[in-house]
Design an enzyme around this catalytic site. Structure first.
Site, PDB file in Angstrom:
ATOM      1  N   HIS A 127      -2.301  -1.305  -4.329  1.00  0.00           N
ATOM      2  CA  HIS A 127      -3.757  -1.325  -4.504  1.00  0.00           C
ATOM      3  C   HIS A 127      -4.289   0.100  -4.425  1.00  0.00           C
ATOM      4  CE1 HIS A 127      -4.545  -1.899   0.142  1.00  0.00           C
ATOM      5  NE2 HIS A 127      -3.897  -0.785  -0.136  1.00  0.00           N
TER       6      HIS A 127
ATOM      7  N   SER B  88       0.836  -1.201   0.000  1.00  0.00           N
ATOM      8  CA  SER B  88       0.000   0.000   0.000  1.00  0.00           C
ATOM      9  C   SER B  88       0.876   1.259   0.000  1.00  0.00           C
ATOM     10  CB  SER B  88      -0.939  -0.049   1.208  1.00  0.00           C
ATOM     11  OG  SER B  88      -1.914   0.973   1.152  1.00  0.00           O
TER      12      SER B  88
END
Length: 212
Positions: A131, A106
């Site tokens: 993501h 992330s």
């Protein structure tokens, strides 16, 4: 029950050095900070972000030209906290090299990619995950719509940052971040998040032979 953070801090090794004024003890992270090494470990949140930003600014003030090394092992966290670190990395004058140990997921992967060009590294067994941002809201319908729009704005901005640092097209980044995408170190290199996968620290070059 004992505070786990307190327990962790009590386990941090101390390093004792001899100085002209006698012995001086440092915790291991403070000693490594003297060598211009910063650790981004654990979840990215406001408290941790503030400490990282402060360390970056301190090292810039100490020497505005000397490289800073950032070791990353993070599952990600709060987007705005991560962007505070990211913006500071781009703002300061010293080049920042990044190295992934363990994982960079992330926001951790964004910080890994944000290192100075040709100075972004990963150890061979590290894992990288990218993501899109997520969020959960409740309340009045109008407020939910406003928060949803803000998430979309953040998604667009994060995509643009990945495009800038990886060299991928916007469409490729958008497709990659649509769901959790897990990458090996070598896959992260091919994707453009890191420049090189390293197994061993490079040896210092041998000194040139002296002329007779």
């Amino acid at each position: 029950m004992r505070d786990p953070v307190e327990t962790y801090m009590n386990l941090v090794p101390m390093v004792v050095e001899q100085t002209n004024r006698g012995e001086r003890a440092y915790d291991i992270f403070s000693r490594l900070l003297k060598e211009r090494i910063i650790f981004v470990t654990g979840p990215v949140e406001d408290g941790m972000s503030t400490l990282i930003v402060a360390q970056l600014l301190f090292l810039e003030a100490e020497n505005p030209k000397k490289e800073i090394s950032m070791y990353i092992n993070s599952p990600g966290g709060v987007v705005t906290s991560g962007l505070a670190i990211y913006d500071t990395m781009q703002f300061i004058r010293p080049p920042v090299s990044t190295l992934c140990t363990g994982q960079a997921a992330s926001m951790g992967s964004l910080l890994l990619a944000a290192g100075h060009k040709d100075m972004r590294f990963s150890l061979p067994n590290a894992r990288i995950m990218v993501h899109q941002p997520s969020g959960g809201f409740q309340g009045q319908a109008t407020d939910i719509m406003l928060h949803a729009q803000e998430i979309l704005n953040l998604k667009k901005r994060l995509n643009e940052i990945y495009v800038h640092h990886t060299g991928q097209t916007y469409k490729a980044i958008e497709d990659a971040l649509e769901r959790d995408k897990f990458l090996t170190a070598e896959m992260a290199r091919e994707f453009g998040i890191v420049d090189k996968v390293i197994e061993k620290r490079p040896e210092d070059p041998a000194p040139a032979p002296k002329a007779a």
